[in-house]
Design an enzyme around this catalytic site. Sequence first.
Site, PDB file in Angstrom:
ATOM      1  N   LYS A  75      23.532  87.580  10.322  1.00 36.92           N
ATOM      2  CA  LYS A  75      22.262  87.325  10.999  1.00 36.92           C
ATOM      3  C   LYS A  75      21.850  88.609  11.710  1.00 36.92           C
ATOM      4  O   LYS A  75      22.422  88.988  12.738  1.00 36.92           O
ATOM      5  CB  LYS A  75      22.383  86.196  12.029  1.00 36.92           C
ATOM      6  CG  LYS A  75      20.999  85.798  12.538  1.00 36.92           C
ATOM      7  CD  LYS A  75      20.986  85.299  13.951  1.00 36.92           C
ATOM      8  CE  LYS A  75      20.638  86.299  14.993  1.00 36.92           C
ATOM      9  NZ  LYS A  75      19.337  86.954  14.898  1.00 36.92           N
ATOM     10  N   GLY A 112      24.306  91.626  23.459  1.00 37.21           N
ATOM     11  CA  GLY A 112      24.358  91.579  24.922  1.00 37.21           C
ATOM     12  C   GLY A 112      25.397  90.590  25.439  1.00 37.21           C
ATOM     13  O   GLY A 112      25.848  89.696  24.720  1.00 37.21           O
ATOM     14  N   GLU A 114      31.435  93.379  20.548  1.00 40.77           N
ATOM     15  CA  GLU A 114      31.145  94.777  20.882  1.00 40.77           C
ATOM     16  C   GLU A 114      29.865  94.750  21.695  1.00 40.77           C
ATOM     17  O   GLU A 114      28.785  94.560  21.143  1.00 40.77           O
ATOM     18  CB  GLU A 114      31.009  95.580  19.579  1.00 40.77           C
ATOM     19  CG  GLU A 114      31.371  97.040  19.765  1.00 40.77           C
ATOM     20  CD  GLU A 114      30.170  97.856  20.123  1.00 40.77           C
ATOM     21  OE1 GLU A 114      29.907  97.989  21.350  1.00 40.77           O
ATOM     22  OE2 GLU A 114      29.496  98.357  19.224  1.00 40.77           O
ATOM     23  N   CYS A 173      25.188 101.425  22.709  1.00 41.96           N
ATOM     24  CA  CYS A 173      26.199 100.736  23.512  1.00 41.96           C
ATOM     25  C   CYS A 173      27.045 101.735  24.283  1.00 41.96           C
ATOM     26  O   CYS A 173      27.521 101.441  25.360  1.00 41.96           O
ATOM     27  CB  CYS A 173      27.057  99.840  22.632  1.00 41.96           C
ATOM     28  SG  CYS A 173      27.725 100.672  21.207  1.00 41.96           S
ATOM     29  N   GLU A 217      23.866  97.653  32.944  1.00 40.58           N
ATOM     30  CA  GLU A 217      23.396  98.345  31.736  1.00 40.58           C
ATOM     31  C   GLU A 217      21.875  98.237  31.633  1.00 40.58           C
ATOM     32  O   GLU A 217      21.324  97.137  31.692  1.00 40.58           O
ATOM     33  CB  GLU A 217      24.025  97.718  30.489  1.00 40.58           C
ATOM     34  CG  GLU A 217      23.637  98.484  29.244  1.00 40.58           C
ATOM     35  CD  GLU A 217      24.308  97.951  27.993  1.00 40.58           C
ATOM     36  OE1 GLU A 217      24.272  96.730  27.785  1.00 40.58           O
ATOM     37  OE2 GLU A 217      24.841  98.765  27.216  1.00 40.58           O
TER      38      GLU A 217
HETATM   39  O1  TXE Z   1      20.627  91.280  22.793  1.00 43.36           O
HETATM   40  P1  TXE Z   1      21.043  89.908  22.175  1.00 43.36           P
HETATM   41  P2  TXE Z   1      19.174  91.714  23.284  1.00 43.36           P
HETATM   42  C1  TXE Z   1      22.622  94.832  25.457  1.00 43.36           C
HETATM   43  C2  TXE Z   1      21.615  95.698  26.159  1.00 43.36           C
HETATM   44  C3  TXE Z   1      20.353  94.936  26.010  1.00 43.36           C
HETATM   45  C4  TXE Z   1      20.869  93.531  26.195  1.00 43.36           C
HETATM   46  C5  TXE Z   1      20.006  92.472  25.611  1.00 43.36           C
HETATM   47  O2  TXE Z   1      21.933  95.790  27.520  1.00 43.36           O
HETATM   48  O3  TXE Z   1      19.388  95.255  26.952  1.00 43.36           O
HETATM   49  O4  TXE Z   1      22.108  93.528  25.537  1.00 43.36           O
HETATM   50  O5  TXE Z   1      19.595  92.830  24.311  1.00 43.36           O
HETATM   51  C6  TXE Z   1      21.674  87.287  18.681  1.00 43.36           C
HETATM   52  N1  TXE Z   1      24.054  82.849  19.686  1.00 43.36           N
HETATM   53  N2  TXE Z   1      22.802  95.205  24.067  1.00 43.36           N
HETATM   54  O6  TXE Z   1      18.498  90.632  24.050  1.00 43.36           O
HETATM   55  O7  TXE Z   1      20.033  88.860  22.481  1.00 43.36           O
HETATM   56  C7  TXE Z   1      20.326  87.946  18.556  1.00 43.36           C
HETATM   57  O8  TXE Z   1      19.446  87.168  17.775  1.00 43.36           O
HETATM   58  C8  TXE Z   1      24.261  83.745  18.714  1.00 43.36           C
HETATM   59  C9  TXE Z   1      23.941  96.030  23.761  1.00 43.36           C
HETATM   60  O9  TXE Z   1      18.458  92.263  22.135  1.00 43.36           O
HETATM   61  O10 TXE Z   1      22.438  89.685  22.555  1.00 43.36           O
HETATM   62  C10 TXE Z   1      20.717  89.278  17.937  1.00 43.36           C
HETATM   63  O11 TXE Z   1      20.933  89.125  16.538  1.00 43.36           O
HETATM   64  N3  TXE Z   1      23.544  84.870  18.566  1.00 43.36           N
HETATM   65  C11 TXE Z   1      24.181  96.159  22.337  1.00 43.36           C
HETATM   66  C12 TXE Z   1      22.048  89.575  18.628  1.00 43.36           C
HETATM   67  O12 TXE Z   1      22.500  88.332  19.149  1.00 43.36           O
HETATM   68  C13 TXE Z   1      22.592  85.139  19.471  1.00 43.36           C
HETATM   69  C14 TXE Z   1      23.089  96.063  21.395  1.00 43.36           C
HETATM   70  C15 TXE Z   1      21.942  90.578  19.775  1.00 43.36           C
HETATM   71  O13 TXE Z   1      20.894  90.208  20.627  1.00 43.36           O
HETATM   72  C16 TXE Z   1      22.343  84.241  20.542  1.00 43.36           C
HETATM   73  C17 TXE Z   1      22.027  95.181  21.822  1.00 43.36           C
HETATM   74  C18 TXE Z   1      23.114  83.052  20.626  1.00 43.36           C
HETATM   75  N4  TXE Z   1      22.947  82.154  21.600  1.00 43.36           N
HETATM   76  C19 TXE Z   1      21.918  94.818  23.123  1.00 43.36           C
HETATM   77  N5  TXE Z   1      21.337  84.761  21.279  1.00 43.36           N
HETATM   78  C20 TXE Z   1      25.252  97.048  21.848  1.00 43.36           C
HETATM   79  N6  TXE Z   1      26.502  96.634  21.982  1.00 43.36           N
HETATM   80  O14 TXE Z   1      24.999  98.112  21.309  1.00 43.36           O
HETATM   81  C21 TXE Z   1      20.973  85.933  20.698  1.00 43.36           C
HETATM   82  N7  TXE Z   1      21.727  86.151  19.607  1.00 43.36           N
END
Ligand code: TXE
Length: 493
Positions: A177, A231, A252, A286, A385
């Site tokens: 996904k 996140g 991660e 990240c 972050e």
């Molecule tokens: O991440 P999300 P977001 C951090 C960074 C950023 C924050 C939020 O601080 O500002 O996270 O980013 C999926 N069950 N990083 O909101 O939402 C979502 O659809 C399963 C660090 O964009 O966590 C997407 O595919 N999956 C980071 C994925 O999770 C779910 C990179 C990441 O999105 C879900 C990105 C759920 N309940 C953000 N809700 C890094 N490690 O590099 C969302 N998703």
Amino acid sequence: MKLKNYQMYINGEWIDSVSGKYFPSYNPATGEAWCYVAKGTAEDVDRAVKAAHDAFLSPEWSNMTYTERGKLVRKLGELISDRVDELAKFETMDNGKLIREMRGQLTYLPEFFYYYAGLADKIHGETLPIDKKDMFVFSSREPLGVVAAITPWNSPLYLTTLKLAPSLVAGNTIVIKPSEYTSASLLELVKLVEEAGFPPGVVNVVTGFGLPVGDTLTSHPLVSRIAFTGGTESARHVVRNSAENFAKVSLELGGKSPNIVFEDADPDNAAMGIIAGIFGASGQSCVAGSRAFLHVDIYDQVMDRLVDRVSKIKIGDPLLDETEMGPVATKAQLERVEQYVTLGHEEGGKLIYGGKKPEQIGNGWYYEPTIFEHTDNKARITQEEIFGPVLSVIPFKDEQEVIELANSTNYGLAAGIWVKDVARAHRVAKAIRAGIVWVNTYRSVSPVAPIGGSKLSGYGRESGYEAIYEYTQTKTVWINTSSEPIPDPFIMR
Ligand code: TXE
């Protein structure tokens, strides 16, 4: 002009979501939609997981030799290497990162496929020197089953590859996904999965939002392994969901990584390293080095170089080769950066550079490279972050002090140390609580080197040989070679 509609890929077929709906994907450089993506539902997830499960059990995949699987994975890498420019453009259109950064990532991406392809026939167990008479005992490494891969928007194909390549060589099947913000490049890459000749159902993609797609996928009873990058809040949901099925999880997540500059460091290199760490990729990494700790004796030298180079950063269209900083990926990220900058002022940080949107770059989601100076490490912008181009600079006087400062966040992903004293480099690298430590370099990656963190940065490792352990489980086989009758059945032998 009619924009392209991207379908999903399930069981070797391109299909619409059962909802029949599509959602827009936006170009961060213009703020406008540039394509539409199928809006997946729980039912689509179920279909994809069942297809992956059937493929996992199918003789075509489960009886394929490791060598053959390795060849397929290698072929996929080769096909990607022929399409680098095109795939890079899809990534930049979706996440606004520099075309040269995405092209660089994609040029290197095949190396990950080649590395894991090379490991395919080295995934083996052991013969155990067992402490019992007439027993032959060996272990083997078995695939786990269906892998659910959830990926974010910042480096879509790189972060997918870290999950896809080891999953496949180990004999698993996968449902991916992608982030709802960046689906296109993966859907383009999946065409190459088809071309490489993977059996249907081995690789599936369900596009859509965290709810319901990510949520249903990570709680599906047929999923045995969840690989999540994103996140912390979403990660918490994922871990709870994994309890449905006790799926093995790797996370991660983000970081608040320190870049520490000691008094004997080369100030030019240190300044460049700090810039690479936080303004490369507009801070959306990240491992972003969002906190710079400068020794008081070198503080002014590094700060002067930093501000001088940062003031020359070319902000603009990420598709142009000369651009050095593009927009942030989403409107929500831009708002988040703005909120943290306001907070930085409120909490007494001294703004040294940036701190606002740049003028005259159209409607894109741009933000200036921003530097705050702080007296300590306690402000929220030095602890949380931001995932944007905001650097906090903090002075320090001695080694022990900076180790404590560097370790005093809830994260533990990466760290940079700029130093000439080798003994100190080793001491500090050991003392820093992070999964990756770079000395006199920053943001270096390789398929050979593991990536991952601790604390709120998550757990598990991607990349390197360790990923093979992450995508397999040990089976122990006991063979009784004696022809004697079995003695007392009521005691353990
Ligand atoms: O991440 P999300 P977001 C951090 C960074 C950023 C924050 C939020 O601080 O500002 O996270 O980013 C999926 N069950 N990083 O909101 O939402 C979502 O659809 C399963 C660090 O964009 O966590 C997407 O595919 N999956 C980071 C994925 O999770 C779910 C990179 C990441 O999105 C879900 C990105 C759920 N309940 C953000 N809700 C890094 N490690 O590099 C969302 N998703």
